[in-house]
Design a protein around this motif. Structure first.
Motif, PDB file in Angstrom:
ATOM      1  N   ILE A   1       0.940  -1.216  -0.107  1.00 13.14           N
ATOM      2  CA  ILE A   1       0.042  -0.079   0.070  1.00 13.14           C
ATOM      3  C   ILE A   1       0.754   1.306   0.249  1.00 13.14           C
ATOM      4  N   LEU A   2       1.904   1.242   0.812  1.00 11.27           N
ATOM      5  CA  LEU A   2       2.889   2.414   0.813  1.00 11.27           C
ATOM      6  C   LEU A   2       3.512   2.552  -0.758  1.00 11.27           C
ATOM      7  N   LEU A   3       3.701   1.557  -1.370  1.00 13.17           N
ATOM      8  CA  LEU A   3       4.439   1.500  -2.636  1.00 13.17           C
ATOM      9  C   LEU A   3       3.362   2.024  -3.605  1.00 13.17           C
ATOM     10  N   ILE A   4       2.063   1.601  -3.725  1.00 13.23           N
ATOM     11  CA  ILE A   4       1.143   2.018  -4.332  1.00 13.23           C
ATOM     12  C   ILE A   4       0.794   3.556  -4.326  1.00 13.23           C
ATOM     13  N   ASP A   5       0.986   4.151  -2.993  1.00 19.71           N
ATOM     14  CA  ASP A   5       0.751   5.687  -2.712  1.00 19.71           C
ATOM     15  C   ASP A   5       2.126   6.276  -3.352  1.00 19.71           C
ATOM     16  N   LEU A   6       3.021   5.964  -3.093  1.00 18.40           N
ATOM     17  CA  LEU A   6       4.330   6.310  -3.624  1.00 18.40           C
ATOM     18  C   LEU A   6       4.092   6.408  -5.154  1.00 18.40           C
ATOM     19  N   TRP A   7       3.641   5.590  -5.899  1.00 20.00           N
ATOM     20  CA  TRP A   7       3.568   5.700  -7.146  1.00 20.00           C
ATOM     21  C   TRP A   7       2.274   6.627  -7.622  1.00 20.00           C
ATOM     22  N   MET A   8       1.257   6.722  -6.679  1.00 20.70           N
ATOM     23  CA  MET A   8       0.243   7.668  -6.984  1.00 20.70           C
ATOM     24  C   MET A   8       0.985   9.125  -6.864  1.00 20.70           C
ATOM     25  N   TYR A   9       1.747   9.400  -6.007  1.00 16.56           N
ATOM     26  CA  TYR A   9       2.392  10.524  -5.886  1.00 16.56           C
ATOM     27  C   TYR A   9       3.389  11.086  -7.169  1.00 16.56           C
ATOM     28  N   LEU A  10       4.181  10.115  -7.586  1.00 17.10           N
ATOM     29  CA  LEU A  10       4.895  10.090  -8.560  1.00 17.10           C
ATOM     30  C   LEU A  10       4.024  10.357 -10.024  1.00 17.10           C
ATOM     31  N   TRP A  11       3.071   9.610  -9.960  1.00 17.68           N
ATOM     32  CA  TRP A  11       2.226   9.736 -11.243  1.00 17.68           C
ATOM     33  C   TRP A  11       1.639  11.232 -11.578  1.00 17.68           C
ATOM     34  N   HIS A  12       1.284  11.660 -10.161  1.00 15.99           N
ATOM     35  CA  HIS A  12       0.663  12.842 -10.085  1.00 15.99           C
ATOM     36  C   HIS A  12       1.530  14.290 -10.410  1.00 15.99           C
ATOM     37  N   ARG A  13       2.655  13.945  -9.930  1.00 22.56           N
ATOM     38  CA  ARG A  13       3.854  14.952 -10.135  1.00 22.56           C
ATOM     39  C   ARG A  13       4.160  14.811 -11.752  1.00 22.56           C
ATOM     40  N   LEU A  14       4.053  13.677 -12.229  1.00 21.51           N
ATOM     41  CA  LEU A  14       4.452  13.393 -13.851  1.00 21.51           C
ATOM     42  C   LEU A  14       3.420  14.240 -14.521  1.00 21.51           C
ATOM     43  N   ASN A  15       2.185  14.274 -13.976  1.00 21.71           N
ATOM     44  CA  ASN A  15       1.085  14.956 -15.011  1.00 21.71           C
ATOM     45  C   ASN A  15       1.206  16.501 -14.724  1.00 21.71           C
ATOM     46  N   HIS A  16       1.943  16.848 -13.776  1.00 18.00           N
ATOM     47  CA  HIS A  16       2.267  18.236 -13.729  1.00 18.00           C
ATOM     48  C   HIS A  16       3.501  18.877 -14.452  1.00 18.00           C
ATOM     49  N   GLU A  17       4.410  17.918 -14.484  1.00 15.78           N
ATOM     50  CA  GLU A  17       5.854  18.136 -14.807  1.00 15.78           C
ATOM     51  C   GLU A  17       6.037  17.759 -16.280  1.00 15.78           C
ATOM     52  N   THR A  18       5.363  17.161 -17.061  1.00 18.69           N
ATOM     53  CA  THR A  18       5.152  16.511 -18.515  1.00 18.69           C
ATOM     54  C   THR A  18       4.161  17.380 -19.161  1.00 18.69           C
ATOM     55  N   ARG A  19       4.796  17.980 -20.026  1.00 17.77           N
ATOM     56  CA  ARG A  19       3.860  18.820 -21.015  1.00 17.77           C
ATOM     57  C   ARG A  19       2.698  18.163 -21.733  1.00 17.77           C
ATOM     58  N   MET A  20       2.832  16.912 -22.240  1.00 17.45           N
ATOM     59  CA  MET A  20       1.639  16.170 -22.928  1.00 17.45           C
ATOM     60  C   MET A  20       0.796  15.545 -21.833  1.00 17.45           C
ATOM     61  N   LEU A  21       1.050  15.219 -20.641  1.00 22.90           N
ATOM     62  CA  LEU A  21       0.412  14.663 -19.513  1.00 22.90           C
ATOM     63  C   LEU A  21      -0.320  15.762 -18.980  1.00 22.90           C
ATOM     64  N   TRP A  22       0.040  16.879 -18.901  1.00 23.57           N
ATOM     65  CA  TRP A  22      -0.529  18.114 -18.213  1.00 23.57           C
ATOM     66  C   TRP A  22      -1.892  18.445 -18.927  1.00 23.57           C
ATOM     67  N   ARG A  23      -1.600  18.400 -20.455  1.00 21.46           N
ATOM     68  CA  ARG A  23      -2.759  18.748 -21.257  1.00 21.46           C
ATOM     69  C   ARG A  23      -4.231  17.923 -20.985  1.00 21.46           C
ATOM     70  N   PHE A  24      -4.073  16.849 -20.402  1.00 23.89           N
ATOM     71  CA  PHE A  24      -5.085  16.234 -19.984  1.00 23.89           C
ATOM     72  C   PHE A  24      -5.462  16.300 -18.458  1.00 23.89           C
ATOM     73  N   HIS A  25      -4.324  16.370 -17.643  1.00 22.95           N
ATOM     74  CA  HIS A  25      -4.697  16.486 -16.368  1.00 22.95           C
ATOM     75  C   HIS A  25      -5.256  18.021 -16.142  1.00 22.95           C
ATOM     76  N   SER A  26      -4.966  18.968 -17.007  1.00 21.49           N
ATOM     77  CA  SER A  26      -5.426  20.422 -16.670  1.00 21.49           C
ATOM     78  C   SER A  26      -6.982  20.262 -16.770  1.00 21.49           C
ATOM     79  N   VAL A  27      -7.534  19.353 -17.235  1.00 19.53           N
ATOM     80  CA  VAL A  27      -8.989  19.350 -17.204  1.00 19.53           C
ATOM     81  C   VAL A  27      -9.601  18.938 -15.881  1.00 19.53           C
ATOM     82  N   HIS A  28      -8.700  18.542 -15.024  1.00 19.71           N
ATOM     83  CA  HIS A  28      -9.310  18.485 -13.454  1.00 19.71           C
ATOM     84  C   HIS A  28      -8.864  19.709 -12.769  1.00 19.71           C
ATOM     85  N   HIS A  29      -7.796  20.379 -13.358  1.00 21.42           N
ATOM     86  CA  HIS A  29      -7.654  21.525 -12.641  1.00 21.42           C
ATOM     87  C   HIS A  29      -8.270  23.076 -13.082  1.00 21.42           C
ATOM     88  N   SER A  30      -8.767  22.856 -14.012  1.00 18.91           N
ATOM     89  CA  SER A  30      -9.736  23.848 -14.663  1.00 18.91           C
ATOM     90  C   SER A  30     -10.841  24.344 -13.906  1.00 18.91           C
TER      91      SER A  30
END
Length: 263
Positions: A95-124
Motif C-alpha cells: 500500500i505504501l508503494l502504491i501510494d508512492l506511485w500515485m504521488y509520482l504519477w501525479h507529479r509527472l502529470n504536472h511536470e510533463t507537458r503532454m500529460l498536463w494537457r489531460f490533467h489540466s481538465v481536472h485543474h480547470s
C-alpha cells in the motif's frame, strides 16, 4: 488479509465507501462551506459526475483485466512475496508503494507537458468540491491504467491490495477536495498524516508556484520527503482553476473532452 476480507467484501466496501463518503461530504459542505461564493452546486456536480461516468467505461473493464493479470503474474514473479512477510506487513508495504506511485504519477502529470494537457481538465475546475475528486479526462485515466498494471505486477500486488488501498485512499481524496470548512487546528492535525483540505486547495491555485505542490493522494509523507510540501494558513485571496480555462464557455462537457487536443 484473505482471512479477514474476501475479494467480494472488499469490492463492496471500496465502492460503498466511495459513494457514502461522497454523498456525506457533498451534504455537509453545502451546510458549512469553505468557499461561500459557490453557486449552482447541482449543475457543477452534474458536469463532474458526467466525466466520472465516462471514466467508468475504462475503469470497470480495466479492473477485471487488472485482477486477472495480477493473479496470473504471481505464478511467474512473486514480487514482494519473495520476502515471505506475514500478510499484514506485506499489505502495508504494498500500500505504501502504491501510494508512492500515485504521488509520482501525479507529479509527472504536472511536470510533463503532454500529460498536463489531460490533467489540466481536472485543474480547470473553478469550483472546488467533493465532486472535483472524480473529475478527470478519460485519456488521463487510460494512461494511468496502462502504466500502473506492469508496475503492480512487478510489485507483486494482488487485487485485494488495490481494493484495500482504494478503500483507504478514496475517502481521503474526497475529503481534501471537499469544500468543507474545518477548524485550522484540525487541518494542521490532519496534514501530519494525510493531505488536508488546506493543502489541496493550494494545489488547485491558479498560481503555478502553488499548484505545482502538494501532490500526495493518501499520505502527506511523500510531499515532505520530496520537497513539494506547501502550506499557508490564510487562503482568503486564493483563486482556484486555470486562467483562460475556467470560464463558463470552457466548462461544458464537450469542451472539456476536447480541451487537451486544442492548440
Amino acid at each position: 488479509m484473505a482471512e479477514i476480507f474476501s475479494i467480494p467484501d472488499l469490492h463492496i466496501l471500496a465502492y460503498g465507501t466511495t459513494i457514502a463518503c461522497g454523498v456525506l461530504f457533498w451534504i455537509i459542505e453545502g451546510l458549512k462551506p469553505f468557499f461561500s461564493t459557490v453557486q449552482k452546486r447541482a449543475l457543477h456536480a452534474r458536469l463532474n459526475l458526467s466525466l466520472a461516468a465516462l471514466n467508468l467505461l475504462i475503469l470497470l473493464p480495466s479492473g477485471f483485466l487488472m485482477a486477472f493479470m495480477l493473479e496470473w503474474s504471481k505464478s511467474l514473479w512473486p514480487g514482494i512475496g519473495m520476502l515471505n512477510l506475514p500478510p499484514a506487513p506485506e499489505a502495508i508495504l504494498i500500500i505504501l508503494l502504491i501510494d508512492l506511485w500515485m504521488y509520482l504519477w501525479h507529479r509527472l502529470n504536472h511536470e510533463t507537458r503532454m500529460l498536463w494537457r489531460f490533467h489540466s481538465v481536472h485543474h480547470s475546475d473553478a469550483t472546488l468540491d467533493v465532486t472535483s475528486s472524480w473529475r478527470f479526462h478519460w485519456m488521463e485515466i487510460l494512461f494511468s491504467e496502462l502504466l500502473r498494471l506492469p508496475l503492480f505486477m512487478l510489485m507483486g500486488a494482488g487485487i485485494e491490495h488495490l481494493l484495500l488501498y482504494s478503500l483507504l485512499m478514496t475517502p481521503v481524496i474526497e475529503f481534501h477536495h471537499s469544500n468543507l470548512s474545518i477548524p485550522p487546528a484540525l487541518d494542521r492535525l490532519a496534514r501530519l498524516i494525510i493531505p488536508s483540505p488546506m493543502m489541496h486547495r493550494l494545489h488547485h491555485s491558479k498560481l503555478m508556484s502553488e499548484h505545482n505542490t502538494n501532490y500526495g493522494s493518501m499520505l502527506s509523507l511523500w510531499d515532505r520527503l520530496f520537497g513539494s510540501f506547501l502550506v499557508k494558513e490564510n487562503l482568503d485571496n486564493l483563486q482556484v482553476g486555470l486562467d483562460g480555462e475556467s470560464d463558463s464557455r470552457n466548462q461544458q462537457l464537450f469542451a472539456l473532452l476536447q480541451r487537451p487536443f486544442r492548440s
